[in-house]
Design a protein around this motif. Structure first.
Motif, PDB file in Angstrom:
ATOM      1  N   MET A  48      23.197  32.443  -1.102  1.00 48.06           N
ATOM      2  CA  MET A  48      22.108  33.185  -0.500  1.00 48.06           C
ATOM      3  C   MET A  48      20.752  32.570  -0.856  1.00 48.06           C
ATOM      4  O   MET A  48      19.858  32.519  -0.018  1.00 48.06           O
ATOM      5  N   ALA A  49      20.611  32.114  -2.104  1.00 48.39           N
ATOM      6  CA  ALA A  49      19.344  31.525  -2.539  1.00 48.39           C
ATOM      7  C   ALA A  49      19.005  30.292  -1.713  1.00 48.39           C
ATOM      8  O   ALA A  49      17.832  30.064  -1.393  1.00 48.39           O
ATOM      9  N   ILE A  50      20.010  29.511  -1.361  1.00 47.87           N
ATOM     10  CA  ILE A  50      19.770  28.306  -0.559  1.00 47.87           C
ATOM     11  C   ILE A  50      19.289  28.686   0.834  1.00 47.87           C
ATOM     12  O   ILE A  50      18.356  28.074   1.367  1.00 47.87           O
ATOM     13  N   PHE A  51      19.885  29.705   1.427  1.00 45.31           N
ATOM     14  CA  PHE A  51      19.462  30.153   2.751  1.00 45.31           C
ATOM     15  C   PHE A  51      18.016  30.663   2.716  1.00 45.31           C
ATOM     16  O   PHE A  51      17.214  30.330   3.589  1.00 45.31           O
ATOM     17  N   VAL A  52      17.686  31.469   1.724  1.00 49.28           N
ATOM     18  CA  VAL A  52      16.320  31.991   1.583  1.00 49.28           C
ATOM     19  C   VAL A  52      15.341  30.845   1.385  1.00 49.28           C
ATOM     20  O   VAL A  52      14.264  30.813   1.986  1.00 49.28           O
ATOM     21  N   ASN A  53      15.718  29.871   0.568  1.00 47.63           N
ATOM     22  CA  ASN A  53      14.877  28.706   0.321  1.00 47.63           C
ATOM     23  C   ASN A  53      14.633  27.915   1.606  1.00 47.63           C
ATOM     24  O   ASN A  53      13.502  27.539   1.918  1.00 47.63           O
ATOM     25  N   PHE A  54      15.681  27.686   2.359  1.00 46.02           N
ATOM     26  CA  PHE A  54      15.572  26.962   3.626  1.00 46.02           C
ATOM     27  C   PHE A  54      14.684  27.727   4.615  1.00 46.02           C
ATOM     28  O   PHE A  54      13.812  27.148   5.266  1.00 46.02           O
ATOM     29  N   ALA A  55      14.896  29.035   4.713  1.00 48.07           N
ATOM     30  CA  ALA A  55      14.099  29.855   5.629  1.00 48.07           C
ATOM     31  C   ALA A  55      12.629  29.874   5.216  1.00 48.07           C
ATOM     32  O   ALA A  55      11.732  29.776   6.073  1.00 48.07           O
ATOM     33  N   ALA A  56      12.362  29.978   3.925  1.00 49.01           N
ATOM     34  CA  ALA A  56      10.977  29.971   3.433  1.00 49.01           C
ATOM     35  C   ALA A  56      10.312  28.629   3.735  1.00 49.01           C
ATOM     36  O   ALA A  56       9.136  28.582   4.112  1.00 49.01           O
ATOM     37  N   PHE A  57      11.071  27.545   3.581  1.00 48.82           N
ATOM     38  CA  PHE A  57      10.525  26.230   3.904  1.00 48.82           C
ATOM     39  C   PHE A  57      10.162  26.150   5.387  1.00 48.82           C
ATOM     40  O   PHE A  57       9.077  25.686   5.747  1.00 48.82           O
ATOM     41  N   GLN A  58      11.050  26.595   6.245  1.00 52.96           N
ATOM     42  CA  GLN A  58      10.786  26.540   7.690  1.00 52.96           C
ATOM     43  C   GLN A  58       9.571  27.383   8.056  1.00 52.96           C
ATOM     44  O   GLN A  58       8.714  26.946   8.829  1.00 52.96           O
ATOM     45  N   LEU A  59       9.483  28.575   7.511  1.00 53.67           N
ATOM     46  CA  LEU A  59       8.343  29.454   7.778  1.00 53.67           C
ATOM     47  C   LEU A  59       7.041  28.808   7.312  1.00 53.67           C
ATOM     48  O   LEU A  59       6.043  28.803   8.037  1.00 53.67           O
ATOM     49  N   GLY A  60       7.049  28.253   6.114  1.00 54.07           N
ATOM     50  CA  GLY A  60       5.858  27.591   5.585  1.00 54.07           C
ATOM     51  C   GLY A  60       5.470  26.367   6.386  1.00 54.07           C
ATOM     52  O   GLY A  60       4.291  26.139   6.669  1.00 54.07           O
ATOM     53  N   TRP A  61       6.478  25.564   6.772  1.00 50.79           N
ATOM     54  CA  TRP A  61       6.209  24.337   7.537  1.00 50.79           C
ATOM     55  C   TRP A  61       5.572  24.683   8.880  1.00 50.79           C
ATOM     56  O   TRP A  61       4.530  24.127   9.242  1.00 50.79           O
ATOM     57  N   PHE A  62       6.175  25.596   9.614  1.00 47.73           N
ATOM     58  CA  PHE A  62       5.627  25.962  10.923  1.00 47.73           C
ATOM     59  C   PHE A  62       4.271  26.641  10.797  1.00 47.73           C
ATOM     60  O   PHE A  62       3.375  26.404  11.618  1.00 47.73           O
ATOM     61  N   SER A  63       4.076  27.452   9.773  1.00 47.09           N
ATOM     62  CA  SER A  63       2.775  28.092   9.567  1.00 47.09           C
ATOM     63  C   SER A  63       1.690  27.056   9.323  1.00 47.09           C
ATOM     64  O   SER A  63       0.584  27.167   9.874  1.00 47.09           O
ATOM     65  N   ALA A  64       1.995  26.058   8.511  1.00 42.52           N
ATOM     66  CA  ALA A  64       1.010  25.016   8.212  1.00 42.52           C
ATOM     67  C   ALA A  64       0.699  24.168   9.437  1.00 42.52           C
ATOM     68  O   ALA A  64      -0.465  23.931   9.766  1.00 42.52           O
ATOM     69  N   VAL A  65       1.732  23.727  10.121  1.00 47.50           N
ATOM     70  CA  VAL A  65       1.536  22.826  11.262  1.00 47.50           C
ATOM     71  C   VAL A  65       0.861  23.550  12.433  1.00 47.50           C
ATOM     72  O   VAL A  65      -0.118  23.067  12.994  1.00 47.50           O
ATOM     73  N   ILE A  66       1.378  24.701  12.784  1.00 49.21           N
ATOM     74  CA  ILE A  66       0.804  25.425  13.922  1.00 49.21           C
ATOM     75  C   ILE A  66      -0.585  25.954  13.571  1.00 49.21           C
ATOM     76  O   ILE A  66      -1.504  25.914  14.403  1.00 49.21           O
ATOM     77  N   GLY A  67      -0.761  26.432  12.348  1.00 44.54           N
ATOM     78  CA  GLY A  67      -2.093  26.867  11.910  1.00 44.54           C
ATOM     79  C   GLY A  67      -3.105  25.741  12.024  1.00 44.54           C
ATOM     80  O   GLY A  67      -4.210  25.932  12.545  1.00 44.54           O
ATOM     81  N   ALA A  68      -2.743  24.552  11.552  1.00 48.29           N
ATOM     82  CA  ALA A  68      -3.653  23.402  11.639  1.00 48.29           C
ATOM     83  C   ALA A  68      -3.915  23.031  13.095  1.00 48.29           C
ATOM     84  O   ALA A  68      -5.051  22.734  13.469  1.00 48.29           O
ATOM     85  N   ALA A  69      -2.885  23.056  13.912  1.00 46.12           N
ATOM     86  CA  ALA A  69      -3.034  22.713  15.331  1.00 46.12           C
ATOM     87  C   ALA A  69      -3.955  23.692  16.051  1.00 46.12           C
ATOM     88  O   ALA A  69      -4.665  23.313  16.985  1.00 46.12           O
ATOM     89  N   LYS A  70      -3.954  24.946  15.627  1.00 45.35           N
ATOM     90  CA  LYS A  70      -4.774  25.984  16.260  1.00 45.35           C
ATOM     91  C   LYS A  70      -6.139  26.144  15.599  1.00 45.35           C
ATOM     92  O   LYS A  70      -6.860  27.100  15.877  1.00 45.35           O
ATOM     93  N   GLY A  71      -6.495  25.214  14.698  1.00 44.85           N
ATOM     94  CA  GLY A  71      -7.801  25.276  14.042  1.00 44.85           C
ATOM     95  C   GLY A  71      -7.887  26.298  12.925  1.00 44.85           C
ATOM     96  O   GLY A  71      -8.981  26.699  12.529  1.00 44.85           O
ATOM     97  N   MET A  72      -6.743  26.706  12.402  1.00 48.13           N
ATOM     98  CA  MET A  72      -6.692  27.651  11.284  1.00 48.13           C
ATOM     99  C   MET A  72      -5.875  27.030  10.148  1.00 48.13           C
ATOM    100  O   MET A  72      -4.794  27.508   9.808  1.00 48.13           O
ATOM    101  N   PRO A  73      -6.390  25.960   9.547  1.00 43.71           N
ATOM    102  CA  PRO A  73      -5.601  25.245   8.537  1.00 43.71           C
ATOM    103  C   PRO A  73      -5.320  26.042   7.273  1.00 43.71           C
ATOM    104  O   PRO A  73      -4.455  25.667   6.490  1.00 43.71           O
ATOM    105  N   TRP A  74      -5.976  27.148   7.069  1.00 48.23           N
ATOM    106  CA  TRP A  74      -5.787  27.986   5.891  1.00 48.23           C
ATOM    107  C   TRP A  74      -4.511  28.821   5.970  1.00 48.23           C
ATOM    108  O   TRP A  74      -4.011  29.291   4.946  1.00 48.23           O
TER     109      TRP A  74
END
Length: 179
Positions: free
Chosen positions: A1-27
């Protein structure tokens, strides 16, 4: 379960960073990543070691991505504090990546050649994805992709090895823990 949560958290963080930066909200990405890191450290048996690994990855990643910027091979749409330094959301992504080394990517331990191959392929692909989502652009795609492939082929095995030494999740034998 920890691996799944870790993978999901990584995906959420990655997309938040990339899409946030693309939309002018790098924070946005660093905010999500900070929460993911805090949860990661809270679950760790030895959070100081995991934090050390995250900081080491941040330093390495800042150096590497800043070199790509300084060479004029990549450009970023937002989040740069200086024109020659990688944006802060990229640095946060290196911290996020470090959280996978002792959980989701644990299977790479002891497989340096496999880690090099995975790094050489997946490293550049993530930048291509970031480019397609609008967070960055290749100013010299050929040079950048070659540098990314070589850099990640070296850095992923090195980070996996560092993760083995700074593993805040695995149980240690009593004699190692007492030292």
């Amino acid at each position: 379960m920890a691996i799944f949560v870790n993978f999901a958290a990584f995906q959420l963080g990655w997309f938040s960073a990339v899409i946030g930066a693309a939309k002018g909200m790098p924070w946005v990405g660093p905010l999500v990543i900070a929460v993911a890191l805090l949860l990661h450290l809270r679950r760790a048996e030895r959070p100081v070691e995991e934090l050390g690994l995250a900081l080491a990855a941040a330093v390495l990643g800042t150096w590497f991505d800043s070199a790509l910027v300084a060479m004029g091979w990549v450009g970023y749409s937002s989040g740069q504090l200086h024109a020659m330094i990688a944006p802060y959301w990229i640095v946060a992504m290196w911290v996020l990546f470090a959280t996978t080394l002792n959980l989701s990517l644990r299977w790479l331990r002891g497989r340096a050649w496999l880690a090099a191959i995975v790094g050489a392929i997946s490293g550049p692909l993530t930048y291509v994805a970031g480019s397609r989502l609008g967070a960055m652009e290749f100013l010299n795609a050929e040079a950048a992709l070659i540098a990314l492939a070589i850099g990640w082929a070296v850095m992923l095995p090195a980070l996996v090895a560092l993760g083995t030494r700074l593993d805040g999740f695995s149980e240690r034998p009593v004699e190692v823990a007492l030292r």
